[in-house]
Design an enzyme around this catalytic site. Structure first.
Site, PDB file in Angstrom:
ATOM      1  N   SER A   1     -17.552  44.751 -18.342  1.00 38.61           N
ATOM      2  CA  SER A   1     -18.599  45.745 -18.566  1.00 38.61           C
ATOM      3  C   SER A   1     -19.427  46.076 -17.343  1.00 38.61           C
ATOM      4  O   SER A   1     -20.056  47.140 -17.299  1.00 38.61           O
ATOM      5  CB  SER A   1     -19.532  45.269 -19.688  1.00 38.61           C
ATOM      6  OG  SER A   1     -20.143  44.042 -19.346  1.00 38.61           O
TER       7      SER A   1
ATOM      8  N   HIS B   1     -15.099  47.771 -24.325  1.00 36.11           N
ATOM      9  CA  HIS B   1     -15.143  48.957 -23.479  1.00 36.11           C
ATOM     10  C   HIS B   1     -13.775  49.629 -23.335  1.00 36.11           C
ATOM     11  O   HIS B   1     -13.630  50.553 -22.531  1.00 36.11           O
ATOM     12  CB  HIS B   1     -15.710  48.587 -22.111  1.00 36.11           C
ATOM     13  CG  HIS B   1     -17.102  48.043 -22.188  1.00 36.11           C
ATOM     14  ND1 HIS B   1     -18.217  48.843 -22.167  1.00 36.11           N
ATOM     15  CD2 HIS B   1     -17.554  46.769 -22.330  1.00 36.11           C
ATOM     16  CE1 HIS B   1     -19.298  48.092 -22.275  1.00 36.11           C
ATOM     17  NE2 HIS B   1     -18.923  46.829 -22.372  1.00 36.11           N
TER      18      HIS B   1
ATOM     19  N   LYS C   1     -19.768  51.904 -29.349  1.00 36.96           N
ATOM     20  CA  LYS C   1     -19.552  52.500 -28.023  1.00 36.96           C
ATOM     21  C   LYS C   1     -18.698  53.753 -28.190  1.00 36.96           C
ATOM     22  O   LYS C   1     -19.207  54.781 -28.608  1.00 36.96           O
ATOM     23  CB  LYS C   1     -18.943  51.456 -27.086  1.00 36.96           C
ATOM     24  CG  LYS C   1     -19.883  50.268 -26.845  1.00 36.96           C
ATOM     25  CD  LYS C   1     -19.297  49.251 -25.909  1.00 36.96           C
ATOM     26  CE  LYS C   1     -20.294  48.161 -25.548  1.00 36.96           C
ATOM     27  NZ  LYS C   1     -20.714  47.326 -26.695  1.00 36.96           N
TER      28      LYS C   1
END
Length: 396
Positions: free
Chosen positions: A190, A218, A249
């Site tokens: 990240s 991610h 996300k």
């Protein structure tokens, strides 16, 4: 306030003063509106490079409508834990949807839905590992993975970031151990944006009989065919894999899930304390996640990923023209290493004056001396946004 009470507050205030002296004070900002790239922050219009809303779905009308529909169908809250009255039809449906969407790396896949990614990682690691277990963890893993390993009380070895030779040697030294082994890694890291050597990690997990726990926070929604994640991106399959994905996300909603062989998921249902002993998330959120998955896998999702890919290429070229050190990342996380805490804060403040919100990332999130700007790209950005950032960085 008497002396004993005052002493308690003095300890806290001294600690806060120390945080200030080291340039490590963190501050929250108030955001109005739903667009994660063009927003009103503390009353000012800014272009935001701070969000992990990689596909720009948080403001998507279909997902907002699904959230409202879910609230109409199920109410505002779940009312109980999953095992005691809180497991709704929406939760059951989203688990089926997630298993079908991201579970292609293993036969007989199931998924388990959690309120947060932090909770999912704590659950997996504290349940699959324990005293007498051996855990091998990447040095740059996310805090939730680190805390999950600590909570497990397992014997832990930290291997240098993405160093497969070192990990192989550690595993080989434990070859004669009968204890359960776990290898733990982020997929996309990240704060650096690089991708773990997942194919080699699968080989090592199978060779040494270890679980491989991967946190794809991610990568989910962004990598792989139809955004099915980092494992699909590399066409990896193995019964040793335990996959954690987050939904706040790229998916634009909230929560997280674990996908794995059905036996792993059933073990978590029975034994994972962060799952058993907490109130289930609002069913409306799960209902909205199911809607998000359809968009991620659609032609629209492909178009958003293609646009994001173009923005990534532009940003990589742009950062190489600055006087600082870019990290060579092919993902939506584009770090620019500045070095010192004070200088990083000064540059972030200067960009803010240009109407750009680029977060300053400092220790302990990153190692000492590597404070950086973390430029987070979204499909909601456009080329004009990047041109503004390029101009600002090259006039500082």
């Amino acid at each position: 306030m008497n002396g004993t009470t005052q002493a308690l507050f003095d300890t806290l205030n001294q600690g806060l003063a120390d945080i200030d002296a080291r340039g490590l004070r963190r501050r929250r900002r108030i955001i109005d509106g739903a667009n994660s790239a063009h927003m009103t922050v503390d009353g000012r219009e800014l272009v935001g490079f701070a969000s992990n809303d990689y596909l720009g779905l948080a403001a998507h009308e279909a997902i907002r409508a699904a959230l409202a529909e879910g609230a109409s169908l199920y109410g505002a809250g779940s009312g109980g834990s999953h095992l005691l009255g809180g497991h709704s039809r929406a939760h059951a449906q989203v688990e089926d949807d997630l298993a079908a969407f991201a579970g292609g790396f293993v036969d007989d896949a199931r998924a388990l839905y959690f309120s947060t990614g932090y909770m999912a990682n704590l659950a997996v690691l504290s349940t699959l590992a324990g005293r007498g277990t051996l855990v091998f963890s990447d040095a740059l893993n996310h805090a939730s993975l680190i805390d999950g390993v600590r909570l497990s009380r397992a014997q832990t070895q930290i291997y240098p970031h993405a160093d497969m030779t070192a990990l192989d040697a550690m595993l080989d030294a434990s070859r004669d151990e009968t204890a359960t082994k776990l290898i733990v890694t982020d997929t996309v890291f990240s704060m650096d944006g690089d991708i773990a050597p997942l194919a080699r990690l699968v080989e090592l997990a199978e060779e040494y009989g270890a679980w491989l726990v991967v946190d794809d926070a991610h990568g989910f929604g962004v990598l792989g065919p139809q955004g099915r994640g980092a494992l699909a991106h590399l066409a990896l399959r193995s019964p040793h894999l335990v996959y954690v994905g987050t939904l706040g996300k790229a998916a634009g909603v909230a929560g997280a899930f674990v996908a794995a062989h059905a036996s792993v998921i059933e073990w978590l249902v029975q034994r994972a304390r962060p799952y058993v002993f907490t109130t289930a998330s609002p069913p409306a959120v799960a209902h909205a996640v199911s809607a998000s998955l359809k968009i991620i896998a659609s032609d629209e999702g492909d178009a958003r990923r293609a646009h994001l890919g173009s923005l990534i290429a532009t940003t990589r070229a742009m950062l190489k023209r600055t006087r600082w050190l870019p990290v060579d990342s092919e993902t939506a996380v584009q770090p620019l290493v500045i070095g010192g805490n004070d200088e990083t804060l000064q540059i972030a403040a200067a960009l803010d004056k240009h109407g750009l919100w680029v977060p300053a990332i400092r220790p302990p999130t990153v190692p000492q001396g590597t404070s950086r700007l973390r430029i987070s790209l979204s499909a909601a950005h456009n080329e004009d946004d990047l041109a503004r950032l390029d101009h600002a960085l090259n006039t500082l």
